[in-house]
Design a protein around this motif. Sequence first.
Motif, PDB file in Angstrom:
ATOM      1  N   ALA A   3     -29.560 -29.289  40.917  1.00 37.97           N
ATOM      2  CA  ALA A   3     -28.987 -30.311  40.033  1.00 37.97           C
ATOM      3  C   ALA A   3     -28.402 -31.493  40.803  1.00 37.97           C
ATOM      4  CB  ALA A   3     -27.924 -29.684  39.140  1.00 37.97           C
ATOM      5  N   LEU A   4     -27.722 -31.248  41.910  1.00 39.00           N
ATOM      6  CA  LEU A   4     -27.124 -32.360  42.659  1.00 39.00           C
ATOM      7  C   LEU A   4     -28.188 -33.282  43.250  1.00 39.00           C
ATOM      8  CD1 LEU A   4     -24.183 -30.569  44.461  1.00 39.00           C
ATOM      9  CD2 LEU A   4     -24.023 -32.291  42.655  1.00 39.00           C
ATOM     10  N   ARG A   5     -29.316 -32.733  43.623  1.00 40.08           N
ATOM     11  CA  ARG A   5     -30.415 -33.564  44.131  1.00 40.08           C
ATOM     12  C   ARG A   5     -31.034 -34.365  42.990  1.00 40.08           C
ATOM     13  NH1 ARG A   5     -31.200 -32.535  49.333  1.00 40.08           N
ATOM     14  NH2 ARG A   5     -30.429 -30.565  50.147  1.00 40.08           N
ATOM     15  N   HIS A   6     -31.180 -33.752  41.837  1.00 45.01           N
ATOM     16  CA  HIS A   6     -31.723 -34.450  40.675  1.00 45.01           C
ATOM     17  C   HIS A   6     -30.781 -35.587  40.252  1.00 45.01           C
ATOM     18  CE1 HIS A   6     -33.900 -35.153  36.987  1.00 45.01           C
ATOM     19  NE2 HIS A   6     -32.782 -35.013  36.311  1.00 45.01           N
ATOM     20  N   VAL A   7     -29.503 -35.321  40.184  1.00 49.11           N
ATOM     21  CA  VAL A   7     -28.529 -36.348  39.807  1.00 49.11           C
ATOM     22  C   VAL A   7     -28.554 -37.493  40.813  1.00 49.11           C
ATOM     23  CG1 VAL A   7     -26.049 -36.813  39.586  1.00 49.11           C
ATOM     24  CG2 VAL A   7     -27.048 -34.808  38.487  1.00 49.11           C
ATOM     25  N   HIS A   8     -28.715 -37.163  42.080  1.00 52.73           N
ATOM     26  CA  HIS A   8     -28.768 -38.199  43.121  1.00 52.73           C
ATOM     27  C   HIS A   8     -29.866 -39.215  42.818  1.00 52.73           C
ATOM     28  CE1 HIS A   8     -29.806 -39.947  47.071  1.00 52.73           C
ATOM     29  NE2 HIS A   8     -28.484 -39.925  47.241  1.00 52.73           N
ATOM     30  N   GLU A   9     -31.002 -38.741  42.320  1.00 51.16           N
ATOM     31  CA  GLU A   9     -32.113 -39.631  41.993  1.00 51.16           C
ATOM     32  C   GLU A   9     -31.804 -40.530  40.795  1.00 51.16           C
ATOM     33  OE1 GLU A   9     -35.541 -37.171  41.399  1.00 51.16           O
ATOM     34  OE2 GLU A   9     -35.533 -36.456  43.475  1.00 51.16           O
ATOM     35  N   GLY A  15     -23.215 -45.518  43.947  1.00 53.17           N
ATOM     36  CA  GLY A  15     -22.588 -45.060  42.711  1.00 53.17           C
ATOM     37  C   GLY A  15     -21.635 -43.900  42.964  1.00 53.17           C
ATOM     38  N   THR A  16     -21.005 -43.449  41.916  1.00 52.87           N
ATOM     39  CA  THR A  16     -19.990 -42.404  42.034  1.00 52.87           C
ATOM     40  C   THR A  16     -20.372 -41.190  41.196  1.00 52.87           C
ATOM     41  OG1 THR A  16     -18.253 -44.042  42.381  1.00 52.87           O
ATOM     42  CG2 THR A  16     -17.545 -41.877  41.640  1.00 52.87           C
ATOM     43  N   LEU A  17     -20.157 -40.020  41.781  1.00 58.93           N
ATOM     44  CA  LEU A  17     -20.305 -38.753  41.075  1.00 58.93           C
ATOM     45  C   LEU A  17     -18.937 -38.081  41.084  1.00 58.93           C
ATOM     46  CD1 LEU A  17     -22.046 -36.418  39.851  1.00 58.93           C
ATOM     47  CD2 LEU A  17     -22.273 -35.572  42.193  1.00 58.93           C
ATOM     48  N   VAL A  18     -18.476 -37.658  39.919  1.00 60.56           N
ATOM     49  CA  VAL A  18     -17.209 -36.930  39.822  1.00 60.56           C
ATOM     50  C   VAL A  18     -17.539 -35.475  39.516  1.00 60.56           C
ATOM     51  CG1 VAL A  18     -15.032 -36.693  38.573  1.00 60.56           C
ATOM     52  CG2 VAL A  18     -15.957 -38.972  39.062  1.00 60.56           C
TER      53      VAL A  18
END
Length: 123
Positions: A3-9, A15-18
Amino acid sequence: MHALRHVHELLVPGGTLVDVHPVTEEQVEAAGRTIGVLEEPDWIAVVLPNAEARLRDAVRDGLYALEVESEFDFLQHFDDAEELIDAKSDLLDSQPELVRRIRAARPPLRTREHYVGRRLRVT
């Protein structure tokens, strides 16, 4: 794909991830003391360590840079035992002894979970 790799794309560069999630099981408290724990053995033994490892991997691999990390306790307050039992029935169904202690405790009751919050920058 993790999921973290998918969100990165999906996020824009810079940008920011919380990320906010509990790091302990919930404790049930009454009269200033802990009367039990809402046990989630699979979550504490498998899900949480896996999630933390994948986050470390994503940072190590350069997908994110940790900017800020904060810890806090998340408290939920309940006016009576039945309110707490109803709210947490999915966990309490397999813990009859804890249900007995909750019903015997003097209200108000509360639950406490320790959380971590992280702000990560997309790299």
